[in-house]
Design a protein around this motif. Structure first.
Motif, PDB file in Angstrom:
ATOM      1  N   ARG A   1       0.627  -1.254   0.212  1.00 23.06           N
ATOM      2  CA  ARG A   1       0.027  -0.095   0.290  1.00 23.06           C
ATOM      3  C   ARG A   1       0.831   1.684  -0.093  1.00 23.06           C
ATOM      4  NH1 ARG A   1      -2.684  -2.917   3.442  1.00 23.06           N
ATOM      5  NH2 ARG A   1      -1.806  -2.229   5.872  1.00 23.06           N
ATOM      6  N   GLN A   2       2.279   1.248   0.688  1.00 23.03           N
ATOM      7  CA  GLN A   2       3.006   2.124   1.143  1.00 23.03           C
ATOM      8  C   GLN A   2       3.589   2.612  -0.799  1.00 23.03           C
ATOM      9  OE1 GLN A   2       5.407   1.985   3.993  1.00 23.03           O
ATOM     10  NE2 GLN A   2       3.560   1.872   5.025  1.00 23.03           N
ATOM     11  N   GLN A   3       3.788   1.575  -0.905  1.00 16.62           N
ATOM     12  CA  GLN A   3       4.446   2.106  -3.016  1.00 16.62           C
ATOM     13  C   GLN A   3       3.480   1.919  -2.976  1.00 16.62           C
ATOM     14  OE1 GLN A   3       5.879  -1.908  -3.619  1.00 16.62           O
ATOM     15  NE2 GLN A   3       7.435  -2.244  -1.942  1.00 16.62           N
ATOM     16  N   GLN A   4       1.959   1.570  -3.261  1.00 14.28           N
ATOM     17  CA  GLN A   4       1.278   2.000  -4.183  1.00 14.28           C
ATOM     18  C   GLN A   4       0.477   3.598  -4.099  1.00 14.28           C
ATOM     19  OE1 GLN A   4      -2.181  -0.414  -3.343  1.00 14.28           O
ATOM     20  NE2 GLN A   4      -1.711  -2.033  -5.585  1.00 14.28           N
ATOM     21  N   GLN A   5       1.013   4.335  -3.195  1.00 20.67           N
ATOM     22  CA  GLN A   5       0.891   5.260  -2.190  1.00 20.67           C
ATOM     23  C   GLN A   5       1.760   6.515  -2.606  1.00 20.67           C
ATOM     24  OE1 GLN A   5      -0.031   5.892   2.077  1.00 20.67           O
ATOM     25  NE2 GLN A   5      -1.955   4.642   1.334  1.00 20.67           N
ATOM     26  N   GLU A   6       3.332   5.782  -2.677  1.00 22.69           N
ATOM     27  CA  GLU A   6       4.465   6.717  -3.287  1.00 22.69           C
ATOM     28  C   GLU A   6       3.969   6.588  -5.054  1.00 22.69           C
ATOM     29  OE1 GLU A   6       7.895   8.548  -2.979  1.00 22.69           O
ATOM     30  OE2 GLU A   6       6.344   8.000  -1.686  1.00 22.69           O
ATOM     31  N   ARG A   7       3.701   5.575  -4.907  1.00 24.11           N
ATOM     32  CA  ARG A   7       3.389   5.794  -6.778  1.00 24.11           C
ATOM     33  C   ARG A   7       2.333   7.266  -7.431  1.00 24.11           C
ATOM     34  NH1 ARG A   7       4.135   0.171  -6.759  1.00 24.11           N
ATOM     35  NH2 ARG A   7       2.457  -0.394  -6.896  1.00 24.11           N
ATOM     36  N   GLN A   8       1.023   6.579  -6.829  1.00 22.77           N
ATOM     37  CA  GLN A   8       0.589   7.365  -6.803  1.00 22.77           C
ATOM     38  C   GLN A   8       0.972   9.130  -6.537  1.00 22.77           C
ATOM     39  OE1 GLN A   8      -3.195   6.711  -4.590  1.00 22.77           O
ATOM     40  NE2 GLN A   8      -3.318   4.819  -5.821  1.00 22.77           N
ATOM     41  N   ARG A   9       2.241   9.365  -5.927  1.00 25.59           N
ATOM     42  CA  ARG A   9       2.013  10.958  -5.167  1.00 25.59           C
ATOM     43  C   ARG A   9       3.506  10.883  -6.043  1.00 25.59           C
ATOM     44  NH1 ARG A   9       2.062   9.044   0.353  1.00 25.59           N
ATOM     45  NH2 ARG A   9       4.145   8.593   0.169  1.00 25.59           N
ATOM     46  N   GLN A  10       4.274  10.188  -6.571  1.00 23.77           N
ATOM     47  CA  GLN A  10       4.896  10.406  -7.487  1.00 23.77           C
ATOM     48  C   GLN A  10       4.228  10.935  -8.911  1.00 23.77           C
ATOM     49  OE1 GLN A  10       8.554  10.550  -7.612  1.00 23.77           O
ATOM     50  NE2 GLN A  10       8.009  10.122  -5.380  1.00 23.77           N
ATOM     51  N   HIS A  11       2.947   9.928  -9.740  1.00 29.86           N
ATOM     52  CA  HIS A  11       2.382  10.544 -10.586  1.00 29.86           C
ATOM     53  C   HIS A  11       1.914  11.740 -10.646  1.00 29.86           C
ATOM     54  CE1 HIS A  11       0.358   9.522 -14.103  1.00 29.86           C
ATOM     55  NE2 HIS A  11      -1.277  10.585 -13.313  1.00 29.86           N
ATOM     56  N   HIS A  12       1.583  11.942  -9.706  1.00 27.11           N
ATOM     57  CA  HIS A  12       0.682  13.265  -9.283  1.00 27.11           C
ATOM     58  C   HIS A  12       1.936  14.722  -8.979  1.00 27.11           C
ATOM     59  CE1 HIS A  12      -3.243  12.417  -8.963  1.00 27.11           C
ATOM     60  NE2 HIS A  12      -2.686  10.954  -7.790  1.00 27.11           N
ATOM     61  N   ARG A  13       3.132  14.202  -9.037  1.00 31.08           N
ATOM     62  CA  ARG A  13       4.579  15.166  -9.022  1.00 31.08           C
ATOM     63  C   ARG A  13       4.604  15.660 -10.208  1.00 31.08           C
ATOM     64  NH1 ARG A  13       7.304  12.354  -5.406  1.00 31.08           N
ATOM     65  NH2 ARG A  13       6.022  13.276  -3.644  1.00 31.08           N
ATOM     66  N   HIS A  14       4.491  14.579 -11.165  1.00 33.39           N
ATOM     67  CA  HIS A  14       4.998  15.081 -12.261  1.00 33.39           C
ATOM     68  C   HIS A  14       4.123  15.234 -13.039  1.00 33.39           C
ATOM     69  CE1 HIS A  14       8.601  12.527 -10.130  1.00 33.39           C
ATOM     70  NE2 HIS A  14       9.206  13.214 -11.112  1.00 33.39           N
ATOM     71  N   ARG A  15       2.619  15.370 -13.241  1.00 35.25           N
ATOM     72  CA  ARG A  15       1.782  15.465 -13.932  1.00 35.25           C
ATOM     73  C   ARG A  15       1.492  17.123 -14.038  1.00 35.25           C
ATOM     74  NH1 ARG A  15      -4.213  13.629 -12.188  1.00 35.25           N
ATOM     75  NH2 ARG A  15      -4.068  15.206 -11.153  1.00 35.25           N
ATOM     76  N   PRO A  16       1.222  17.564 -15.185  1.00 33.01           N
ATOM     77  CA  PRO A  16       1.388  18.671 -15.343  1.00 33.01           C
ATOM     78  C   PRO A  16       0.238  19.082 -14.521  1.00 33.01           C
ATOM     79  CG  PRO A  16       1.684  17.872 -17.150  1.00 33.01           C
ATOM     80  CD  PRO A  16       1.462  16.980 -16.590  1.00 33.01           C
ATOM     81  N   GLN A  17       0.423  20.756 -13.534  1.00 34.88           N
ATOM     82  CA  GLN A  17      -0.886  21.142 -12.945  1.00 34.88           C
ATOM     83  C   GLN A  17      -1.261  22.572 -14.047  1.00 34.88           C
ATOM     84  OE1 GLN A  17      -0.733  20.250 -10.180  1.00 34.88           O
ATOM     85  NE2 GLN A  17      -0.289  18.967 -10.092  1.00 34.88           N
ATOM     86  N   ALA A  18      -3.032  22.216 -13.442  1.00 33.51           N
ATOM     87  CA  ALA A  18      -3.362  23.521 -14.538  1.00 33.51           C
ATOM     88  C   ALA A  18      -3.146  24.556 -13.570  1.00 33.51           C
ATOM     89  CB  ALA A  18      -5.151  22.988 -14.699  1.00 33.51           C
TER      90      ALA A  18
END
Length: 332
Positions: free
Chosen positions: A244-261
């Motif tokens: 779960r921690q790895q999934q949460q970390e991947r989600q944070r990494q994904h949101h961190r690198h996604r262009p912000q509107a």
């Protein structure tokens, strides 16, 4: 009391046996059908003497701590004054075999042939043979009382005769049914019994110890199994947490690198609502209705016949209405 030299008169006695003719070729029945004692009686010169000697041999076989040779010599001493005329070996063998039929036959001969005085003489010799060593075995105690009853000697007379010959009173016989008697006279049996009981107790204790060890081993294995299950459960939970921690970390990494509107100005929504004539909290349905109303009201086609300036202003108003509508529909 002085007994006569012989137990009974040495007169010939007719044996209580079937009459047979022992001449050659004239036997009426085979000799083999007679018992060993009956054959000895047939050979005896005095059946009373032979019967008395058998009963004395019977007493000797029940003497404690007396060897076979000692018994034979003692019987030979008694037989020195008898007129039986046969070997003593068969009598010793019959007495040693506890041949009760022979004993009963000898007793019948004495009962039938001996007078009261002769019976006392037989009893005298029996007591002497039974108490040579100063002691009286329990078996001989009962044998003496049996002979006294057989010969018609009263118990008081037997007690007096025994007191005179043995120097001690003839005590009542011990009770064979009492455990104390056998503990005294057969201690080896009780030692063996105690050893067997001790061995059985040791075997039971060893079996109980083995059962306790098996139960302890089974309990240890059960506890080990439970610990293994608990450890496996903890490891599984740890893996799930890590996953779960790895999934949460991947989600944070994904949101961190996604262009912000780009974040709209705080009051843009309010301005877009104001353009459509709406206030805070309007629904999508309200926005849609307001847009249609405002689009009809301010559409440039309504002023196409007017000046270019009026048409340009109407187009600008319609574009603001359209942008406000699009923005609000995206936000809702």
């Amino acid at each position: 009391m002085n007994p006569p030299a012989r137990a009974c008169h040495p007169r010939p006695v007719t044996p209580p046996l079937p009459a047979i003719n022992l001449t050659a070729g004239s036997m009426e029945m085979p000799i083999a059908r007679f018992s060993p004692f009956e054959l000895v009686l047939l050979q005896s010169h005095s059946q009373v003497d032979t019967a008395t000697l058998l009963l004395q041999a019977w007493l000797l076989t029940h003497r404690d701590n007396v060897s076979e040779s000692q018994r034979y010599r003692r019987l030979a001493q008694e037989a020195a004054s008898f007129g039986h005329g046969h070997d003593l070996g068969p009598l010793m063998r019959i007495a040693g075999q506890r041949d009760m039929q022979a004993i009963q036959l000898a007793a019948e001969v004495l009962r039938r042939e001996c007078t009261a005085g002769q019976g006392l003489a037989v009893m005298h010799k029996a007591i002497a043979v039974a108490t040579d060593d100063g002691s009286l075995s329990l078996a001989n105690h009962y044998i003496l009382r049996f002979l006294a009853d057989l010969l018609g000697i009263a118990p008081a007379t037997l007690d007096t005769l025994f007191q005179e010959l043995a120097g001690t009173p003839l005590a009542p016989p011990q009770d064979l049914s009492r455990d104390a008697y056998w503990r005294e006279h057969n201690p080896a049996h009780y030692r063996r019994q105690a050893e067997q009981e001790a061995e059985q107790a040791r075997a039971r204790a060893e079996a109980q110890q083995a059962e306790a060890r098996r139960a302890a081993e089974q309990q240890r294995r059960q506890q080990e199994h439970e610990r293994e299950q608990a450890r496996a459960h903890r490891e599984r939970q740890q893996r799930e947490r890590e996953h779960r921690q790895q999934q949460q970390e991947r989600q944070r990494q994904h949101h961190r690198h996604r262009p912000q509107a780009s974040t709209p100005p705080p009051d843009r929504t309010l301005r877009a609502l104001a353009v459509l004539g709406l206030s805070r909290g309007a629904s999508r349905s309200d926005i849609r209705l307001a847009y249609r109303r405002m689009a009809q009201l301010h559409h440039p086609d309504r002023v196409f016949s007017q000046s270019e300036r009026q048409v340009a202003l109407a187009s600008q108003r319609f574009q603001r209405i359209k942008k406000a509508y699009d923005y609000l529909m995206q936000r809702h």
